[in-house]
Design a protein around this motif. Structure first.
Motif, PDB file in Angstrom:
ATOM      1  N   VAL A 174       8.326   4.758   6.821  1.00 25.61           N
ATOM      2  CA  VAL A 174       9.720   3.831   5.508  1.00 25.61           C
ATOM      3  C   VAL A 174       9.786   2.487   5.931  1.00 25.61           C
ATOM      4  CG1 VAL A 174      11.700   4.938   5.118  1.00 25.61           C
ATOM      5  CG2 VAL A 174       9.542   6.583   5.116  1.00 25.61           C
ATOM      6  N   GLU A 175      10.507   1.799   5.511  1.00 24.00           N
ATOM      7  CA  GLU A 175      11.529   0.999   6.182  1.00 24.00           C
ATOM      8  C   GLU A 175      12.973   1.362   5.556  1.00 24.00           C
ATOM      9  OE1 GLU A 175      12.426  -3.760   4.260  1.00 24.00           O
ATOM     10  OE2 GLU A 175      11.018  -3.417   3.371  1.00 24.00           O
ATOM     11  N   ARG A 176      13.612   0.887   6.860  1.00 21.83           N
ATOM     12  CA  ARG A 176      15.384   1.465   6.982  1.00 21.83           C
ATOM     13  C   ARG A 176      16.289   0.432   6.191  1.00 21.83           C
ATOM     14  NH1 ARG A 176      14.863   1.851  12.985  1.00 21.83           N
ATOM     15  NH2 ARG A 176      13.679   3.885  13.479  1.00 21.83           N
ATOM     16  N   GLY A 177      17.225   1.183   5.748  1.00 18.41           N
ATOM     17  CA  GLY A 177      18.307   0.043   4.741  1.00 18.41           C
ATOM     18  C   GLY A 177      18.779  -0.345   5.848  1.00 18.41           C
ATOM     19  N   ILE A 178      19.735  -1.104   5.727  1.00 17.33           N
ATOM     20  CA  ILE A 178      20.919  -1.879   6.374  1.00 17.33           C
ATOM     21  C   ILE A 178      22.156  -0.916   6.811  1.00 17.33           C
ATOM     22  CG2 ILE A 178      22.357  -4.362   6.490  1.00 17.33           C
ATOM     23  CD1 ILE A 178      20.512  -5.073   4.381  1.00 17.33           C
ATOM     24  N   GLY A 179      21.944  -0.996   7.748  1.00 22.01           N
ATOM     25  CA  GLY A 179      23.559  -0.261   8.303  1.00 22.01           C
ATOM     26  C   GLY A 179      22.898   0.916   8.903  1.00 22.01           C
ATOM     27  N   GLN A 180      23.382   1.518   9.867  1.00 26.33           N
ATOM     28  CA  GLN A 180      23.068   2.639  10.232  1.00 26.33           C
ATOM     29  C   GLN A 180      22.649   4.143   9.717  1.00 26.33           C
ATOM     30  OE1 GLN A 180      25.794   3.201  14.440  1.00 26.33           O
ATOM     31  NE2 GLN A 180      23.704   2.707  15.326  1.00 26.33           N
ATOM     32  N   ALA A 181      23.344   4.455   9.164  1.00 25.87           N
ATOM     33  CA  ALA A 181      23.345   5.460   7.438  1.00 25.87           C
ATOM     34  C   ALA A 181      23.026   5.268   6.266  1.00 25.87           C
ATOM     35  CB  ALA A 181      24.927   6.123   8.005  1.00 25.87           C
TER      36      ALA A 181
ATOM     37  N   LEU B  44       9.023   8.862  -1.330  1.00 24.68           N
ATOM     38  CA  LEU B  44       8.810   8.723  -2.839  1.00 24.68           C
ATOM     39  C   LEU B  44       9.293  10.039  -3.749  1.00 24.68           C
ATOM     40  CD1 LEU B  44       5.247   7.711  -1.812  1.00 24.68           C
ATOM     41  CD2 LEU B  44       7.255   6.720  -2.796  1.00 24.68           C
ATOM     42  N   VAL B  45       9.427  11.702  -3.371  1.00 26.20           N
ATOM     43  CA  VAL B  45       9.913  12.373  -4.706  1.00 26.20           C
ATOM     44  C   VAL B  45      10.947  12.050  -5.190  1.00 26.20           C
ATOM     45  CG1 VAL B  45       9.210  14.319  -5.356  1.00 26.20           C
ATOM     46  CG2 VAL B  45       7.497  13.598  -4.623  1.00 26.20           C
ATOM     47  N   ALA B  46      11.452  12.037  -3.907  1.00 26.18           N
ATOM     48  CA  ALA B  46      13.560  11.343  -3.005  1.00 26.18           C
ATOM     49  C   ALA B  46      14.045  10.188  -4.327  1.00 26.18           C
ATOM     50  CB  ALA B  46      13.552  11.684  -2.388  1.00 26.18           C
ATOM     51  N   GLY B  47      12.727   9.593  -5.085  1.00 29.27           N
ATOM     52  CA  GLY B  47      13.063   8.220  -5.355  1.00 29.27           C
ATOM     53  C   GLY B  47      13.377   7.319  -4.584  1.00 29.27           C
ATOM     54  N   VAL B  48      12.901   7.159  -3.184  1.00 25.67           N
ATOM     55  CA  VAL B  48      12.908   5.679  -2.558  1.00 25.67           C
ATOM     56  C   VAL B  48      11.243   5.092  -3.506  1.00 25.67           C
ATOM     57  CG1 VAL B  48      11.963   5.319  -0.328  1.00 25.67           C
ATOM     58  CG2 VAL B  48      13.659   7.402  -0.632  1.00 25.67           C
ATOM     59  N   ARG B  49      11.979   3.837  -3.030  1.00 25.72           N
ATOM     60  CA  ARG B  49      11.241   3.126  -3.945  1.00 25.72           C
ATOM     61  C   ARG B  49       9.516   2.814  -3.042  1.00 25.72           C
ATOM     62  NH1 ARG B  49      15.218  -1.241  -4.020  1.00 25.72           N
ATOM     63  NH2 ARG B  49      13.284  -1.973  -1.900  1.00 25.72           N
ATOM     64  N   ALA B  50       8.499   3.265  -3.592  1.00 25.99           N
ATOM     65  CA  ALA B  50       6.940   1.820  -3.053  1.00 25.99           C
ATOM     66  C   ALA B  50       6.711   1.027  -2.921  1.00 25.99           C
ATOM     67  CB  ALA B  50       5.808   2.521  -3.708  1.00 25.99           C
TER      68      ALA B  50
ATOM     69  N   ALA C  49      14.749   2.424   2.809  1.00 31.94           N
ATOM     70  CA  ALA C  49      14.788   1.901   1.458  1.00 31.94           C
ATOM     71  C   ALA C  49      13.400   1.091   0.547  1.00 31.94           C
ATOM     72  CB  ALA C  49      14.832   0.038   1.863  1.00 31.94           C
ATOM     73  N   GLU C  50      12.006   2.133   1.274  1.00 30.47           N
ATOM     74  CA  GLU C  50      11.207   1.415   0.877  1.00 30.47           C
ATOM     75  C   GLU C  50      10.132   2.274   1.759  1.00 30.47           C
ATOM     76  OE1 GLU C  50       9.831  -2.481  -2.094  1.00 30.47           O
ATOM     77  OE2 GLU C  50       9.535  -2.891   0.126  1.00 30.47           O
ATOM     78  N   VAL C  51       8.897   2.492   0.850  1.00 30.27           N
ATOM     79  CA  VAL C  51       7.792   3.646   1.880  1.00 30.27           C
ATOM     80  C   VAL C  51       6.739   2.175   2.116  1.00 30.27           C
ATOM     81  CG1 VAL C  51       5.935   5.436   1.629  1.00 30.27           C
ATOM     82  CG2 VAL C  51       8.348   5.465   0.715  1.00 30.27           C
ATOM     83  N   HIS C  52       5.549   2.625   3.239  1.00 27.50           N
ATOM     84  CA  HIS C  52       4.522   1.428   2.984  1.00 27.50           C
ATOM     85  C   HIS C  52       3.455   1.825   3.324  1.00 27.50           C
ATOM     86  CE1 HIS C  52       7.249  -2.405   2.700  1.00 27.50           C
ATOM     87  NE2 HIS C  52       8.249  -1.890   3.346  1.00 27.50           N
ATOM     88  N   VAL C  53       2.618   1.408   3.543  1.00 26.27           N
ATOM     89  CA  VAL C  53       0.985   1.919   4.242  1.00 26.27           C
ATOM     90  C   VAL C  53       1.469   0.946   5.190  1.00 26.27           C
ATOM     91  CG1 VAL C  53      -1.480   1.422   4.107  1.00 26.27           C
ATOM     92  CG2 VAL C  53      -0.254   1.843   1.541  1.00 26.27           C
ATOM     93  N   SER C  54       0.853   1.743   6.378  1.00 28.91           N
ATOM     94  CA  SER C  54       1.012   0.893   8.030  1.00 28.91           C
ATOM     95  C   SER C  54       0.498  -0.303   7.782  1.00 28.91           C
ATOM     96  CB  SER C  54       0.293   2.840   8.939  1.00 28.91           C
ATOM     97  OG  SER C  54       0.425   1.875  10.396  1.00 28.91           O
TER      98      SER C  54
ATOM     99  N   ASP D  86       1.694   4.650  -2.873  1.00 27.55           N
ATOM    100  CA  ASP D  86       1.960   6.194  -4.111  1.00 27.55           C
ATOM    101  C   ASP D  86       0.301   6.684  -3.561  1.00 27.55           C
ATOM    102  OD1 ASP D  86       2.507   3.377  -5.425  1.00 27.55           O
ATOM    103  OD2 ASP D  86       3.844   4.820  -5.984  1.00 27.55           O
ATOM    104  N   PRO D  87       0.423   8.101  -3.586  1.00 30.30           N
ATOM    105  CA  PRO D  87      -0.895   8.810  -4.064  1.00 30.30           C
ATOM    106  C   PRO D  87      -1.405   8.484  -4.884  1.00 30.30           C
ATOM    107  CG  PRO D  87       1.018  10.292  -4.255  1.00 30.30           C
ATOM    108  CD  PRO D  87       1.486   8.663  -3.417  1.00 30.30           C
TER     109      PRO D  87
END
Length: 81
Positions: free
Chosen positions: A30-37, A66-72, A41-46, A79-80
């Motif tokens: 999972v790619e983290r967004g900018i900032g600590q909290a 992904l179900v919670a709305g994080v972009r693929a 931001a996005e889900v990736h394949v390793s 995506d599955p």
């Protein structure tokens, strides 16, 4: 000469042990967004070349994100099927 051979064999054995003890590569990250909290931001394949500032997650965690709305990622398509 014998000392050099012994040293080389020891290095090879240590390298082999290190590879055996290395944790498995995660399926997804999972790619983290900018900032600590910031939320993810996005889900990736390793191993995706577009992934930056990531943390490993299990397949189930990636699916939940992904179900919670994080972009693929549109490049690696985590995506599955």
């Amino acid at each position: 000469m014998d000392a050099a051979i012994a040293t080389a064999e020891q290095r090879e054995a240590e390298q082999q042990r290190g590879e055996e003890q290395r944790p498995p590569t995660p399926d997804r990250v999972v790619e983290r967004g900018i900032g600590q909290a910031a939320p993810p931001a996005e889900v990736h394949v390793s191993g995706c070349h577009m992934a930056r500032n990531t943390r490993p997650v299990t397949r189930e965690q990636a699916l939940q994100a992904l179900v919670a709305g994080v972009r693929a990622c549109i490049h690696c398509r985590p995506d599955p099927p």
